[in-house]
Design a protein around this motif. Structure first.
Motif, PDB file in Angstrom:
ATOM      1  N   ALA A 154       0.844  -1.198   0.000  1.00 31.24           N
ATOM      2  CA  ALA A 154       0.000   0.000   0.000  1.00 31.24           C
ATOM      3  C   ALA A 154       0.879   1.248   0.000  1.00 31.24           C
ATOM      4  CB  ALA A 154      -0.911   0.004   1.219  1.00 31.24           C
ATOM      5  N   PRO A 155       0.418   2.325  -0.615  1.00 31.97           N
ATOM      6  CA  PRO A 155       1.216   3.560  -0.665  1.00 31.97           C
ATOM      7  C   PRO A 155       1.595   4.056   0.732  1.00 31.97           C
ATOM      8  CG  PRO A 155      -0.662   3.711  -2.149  1.00 31.97           C
ATOM      9  CD  PRO A 155      -0.855   2.463  -1.343  1.00 31.97           C
ATOM     10  N   GLY A 156       2.856   4.428   0.875  1.00 37.06           N
ATOM     11  CA  GLY A 156       3.304   5.016   2.130  1.00 37.06           C
ATOM     12  C   GLY A 156       3.730   4.046   3.205  1.00 37.06           C
ATOM     13  N   VAL A 157       3.602   2.742   2.955  1.00 36.45           N
ATOM     14  CA  VAL A 157       4.017   1.762   3.958  1.00 36.45           C
ATOM     15  C   VAL A 157       5.500   1.463   3.770  1.00 36.45           C
ATOM     16  CG1 VAL A 157       3.684  -0.548   4.896  1.00 36.45           C
ATOM     17  CG2 VAL A 157       1.715   0.758   4.066  1.00 36.45           C
ATOM     18  N   THR A 158       6.282   1.764   4.788  1.00 33.90           N
ATOM     19  CA  THR A 158       7.725   1.555   4.744  1.00 33.90           C
ATOM     20  C   THR A 158       8.160   0.744   5.953  1.00 33.90           C
ATOM     21  OG1 THR A 158       7.968   3.712   5.809  1.00 33.90           O
ATOM     22  CG2 THR A 158       8.224   3.645   3.410  1.00 33.90           C
ATOM     23  N   ALA A 159       9.410   0.328   5.958  1.00 30.12           N
ATOM     24  CA  ALA A 159       9.903  -0.572   6.990  1.00 30.12           C
ATOM     25  C   ALA A 159       9.730  -0.013   8.395  1.00 30.12           C
ATOM     26  CB  ALA A 159      11.374  -0.903   6.724  1.00 30.12           C
ATOM     27  N   ASP A 160       9.935   1.284   8.565  1.00 28.51           N
ATOM     28  CA  ASP A 160       9.799   1.861   9.903  1.00 28.51           C
ATOM     29  C   ASP A 160       8.373   1.736  10.427  1.00 28.51           C
ATOM     30  OD1 ASP A 160       9.521   3.757   7.689  1.00 28.51           O
ATOM     31  OD2 ASP A 160       9.003   5.226   9.226  1.00 28.51           O
ATOM     32  N   ARG A 161       7.379   1.851   9.526  1.00 23.53           N
ATOM     33  CA  ARG A 161       5.991   1.703   9.948  1.00 23.53           C
ATOM     34  C   ARG A 161       5.684   0.249  10.278  1.00 23.53           C
ATOM     35  NH1 ARG A 161       1.776   4.578   6.208  1.00 23.53           N
ATOM     36  NH2 ARG A 161       0.563   4.414   8.145  1.00 23.53           N
ATOM     37  N   ALA A 162       6.245  -0.668   9.522  1.00 24.20           N
ATOM     38  CA  ALA A 162       6.065  -2.081   9.838  1.00 24.20           C
ATOM     39  C   ALA A 162       6.710  -2.430  11.184  1.00 24.20           C
ATOM     40  CB  ALA A 162       6.659  -2.952   8.728  1.00 24.20           C
ATOM     41  N   ARG A 181      10.844  -9.152  13.428  1.00 24.22           N
ATOM     42  CA  ARG A 181      11.853  -8.148  13.060  1.00 24.22           C
ATOM     43  C   ARG A 181      12.735  -8.693  11.933  1.00 24.22           C
ATOM     44  NH1 ARG A 181      13.186  -3.392  15.305  1.00 24.22           N
ATOM     45  NH2 ARG A 181      11.650  -3.732  16.970  1.00 24.22           N
ATOM     46  N   ASP A 182      13.110  -9.956  12.015  1.00 26.03           N
ATOM     47  CA  ASP A 182      13.897 -10.578  10.950  1.00 26.03           C
ATOM     48  C   ASP A 182      13.106 -10.614   9.641  1.00 26.03           C
ATOM     49  OD1 ASP A 182      16.022 -10.975  12.667  1.00 26.03           O
ATOM     50  OD2 ASP A 182      15.570 -13.094  13.041  1.00 26.03           O
ATOM     51  N   MET A 183      11.794 -10.839   9.732  1.00 26.64           N
ATOM     52  CA  MET A 183      10.967 -10.854   8.527  1.00 26.64           C
ATOM     53  C   MET A 183      10.967  -9.497   7.846  1.00 26.64           C
ATOM     54  SD  MET A 183       7.527 -13.164   8.757  1.00 26.64           S
ATOM     55  CE  MET A 183       6.798 -12.293  10.131  1.00 26.64           C
ATOM     56  N   VAL A 184      10.866  -8.438   8.620  1.00 22.90           N
ATOM     57  CA  VAL A 184      10.876  -7.103   8.032  1.00 22.90           C
ATOM     58  C   VAL A 184      12.198  -6.856   7.312  1.00 22.90           C
ATOM     59  CG1 VAL A 184      10.887  -4.634   8.559  1.00 22.90           C
ATOM     60  CG2 VAL A 184       9.212  -6.130   9.655  1.00 22.90           C
ATOM     61  N   GLU A 185      13.290  -7.245   7.933  1.00 25.33           N
ATOM     62  CA  GLU A 185      14.602  -7.081   7.307  1.00 25.33           C
ATOM     63  C   GLU A 185      14.681  -7.867   6.002  1.00 25.33           C
ATOM     64  OE1 GLU A 185      19.287  -8.101   8.333  1.00 25.33           O
ATOM     65  OE2 GLU A 185      17.862  -7.798   9.976  1.00 25.33           O
ATOM     66  N   ALA A 186      14.164  -9.099   6.022  1.00 24.88           N
ATOM     67  CA  ALA A 186      14.180  -9.925   4.814  1.00 24.88           C
ATOM     68  C   ALA A 186      13.265  -9.351   3.740  1.00 24.88           C
ATOM     69  CB  ALA A 186      13.754 -11.355   5.162  1.00 24.88           C
ATOM     70  N   ALA A 187      12.139  -8.769   4.155  1.00 21.53           N
ATOM     71  CA  ALA A 187      11.203  -8.190   3.197  1.00 21.53           C
ATOM     72  C   ALA A 187      11.819  -6.991   2.490  1.00 21.53           C
ATOM     73  CB  ALA A 187       9.918  -7.793   3.911  1.00 21.53           C
ATOM     74  N   LEU A 193       9.019  -4.829   0.600  1.00 18.79           N
ATOM     75  CA  LEU A 193       8.686  -3.781   1.568  1.00 18.79           C
ATOM     76  C   LEU A 193       9.655  -2.625   1.354  1.00 18.79           C
ATOM     77  CD1 LEU A 193       7.214  -2.653   4.088  1.00 18.79           C
ATOM     78  CD2 LEU A 193       8.825  -3.966   5.500  1.00 18.79           C
ATOM     79  N   ALA A 194       9.113  -1.441   1.223  1.00 25.50           N
ATOM     80  CA  ALA A 194       9.968  -0.267   0.996  1.00 25.50           C
ATOM     81  C   ALA A 194      10.805   0.032   2.232  1.00 25.50           C
ATOM     82  CB  ALA A 194       9.110   0.943   0.651  1.00 25.50           C
ATOM     83  N   PRO A 195      12.070   0.415   2.056  1.00 25.22           N
ATOM     84  CA  PRO A 195      12.915   0.737   3.205  1.00 25.22           C
ATOM     85  C   PRO A 195      12.457   2.020   3.883  1.00 25.22           C
ATOM     86  CG  PRO A 195      14.029   1.308   1.176  1.00 25.22           C
ATOM     87  CD  PRO A 195      12.772   0.587   0.777  1.00 25.22           C
ATOM     88  N   GLU A 196      12.973   2.231   5.081  1.00 25.04           N
ATOM     89  CA  GLU A 196      12.682   3.471   5.797  1.00 25.04           C
ATOM     90  C   GLU A 196      13.208   4.641   4.984  1.00 25.04           C
ATOM     91  OE1 GLU A 196      13.666   5.585  10.121  1.00 25.04           O
ATOM     92  OE2 GLU A 196      14.372   3.548   9.679  1.00 25.04           O
TER      93      GLU A 196
END
Length: 208
Positions: A154-162, A181-187, A193-196
């Motif tokens: 979705a627009p605007g969703v980035t790693a920091d929000r996850a 947390r590991d999943m977010v890093e892998a994504a 998943l867009a980076p911060e």
């Protein structure tokens, strides 16, 4: 009305949860998940992942909370966790109103007992509620990982929000939180998943 009549009426009303579509898709990407399927999946997670709950956690209470907590979506519908704050506030009001209506269908003593479980989940003050909420946050992340990003697209969703949602998982289960947390890093590494966003550096005078 006899107590059994009220209980059957409540159960038939709960059947409507099967018609409420969530933001996540099924793992096979064939369609969107409905809220009843989500609740079942959380109950199964509570059973399978019981070893990751804090010591002494009442897993029966956890399972009751995860089965009950989304019934309010019969009236309120589902809303993305990434929705604007104003939308989130309206959703909370709608869900409280739905809880008032739905649990009142039951006989008074049972209505009070189940409403207390729903409130406990919302308040997230007990180990059981924290673990239940951790599962609720983890489940859509698992689906996102196997559906090419899912709601993370979705627009605007980035790693920091996850990662802000991962904090809730860590609060209920450190081991599941570390896994998330590991999943977010892998994504982020895999591009689903867009980076911060990079922070803008400023000169001493405040100019970017």
């Amino acid at each position: 009305m006899e107590p059994l009549d009220s209980q059957i009426r409540f159960l038939l009303e709960a059947d409507r949860l099967k018609t409420v579509l969530r933001q996540s898709t099924l793992a096979d990407r064939s369609r969107r998940e409905n809220s009843a399927e989500h609740s079942w999946h959380l109950a199964l997670m509570a059973l399978v992942l019981a070893g990751h709950a804090p010591p002494g956690t009442d897993l029966g209470q956890v399972m009751a909370m995860v089965v009950l907590h989304d019934l309010v979506e019969i009236d309120a519908g589902d809303l993305s966790v990434y929705a604007p704050a104003a939308d989130q506030a309206r959703q909370q009001d709608a869900e409280r109103a739905a809880a008032d209506r739905l649990f009142a269908i039951l006989p008074a003593a049972q209505a009070a007992s189940l409403r207390a479980l729903w409130d406990e989940f919302e308040e997230r003050a007990t180990p059981e509620a924290k673990f239940a909420r951790a599962l609720d946050r983890l489940q859509p992340m698992l689906l996102n990982m196997v559906t090419g990003g899912g709601t993370w697209r979705a627009p605007g969703v980035t790693a920091d929000r996850a990662l802000a949602r991962v904090a809730l998982i860590e609060d209920g289960s450190p081991s599941l939180g570390a896994y998330a947390r590991d999943m977010v890093e892998a994504a982020v590494a895999s591009g689903i998943l867009a980076p911060e966003p990079a922070r803008t550096t400023r000169d001493d005078d405040g100019t970017p």
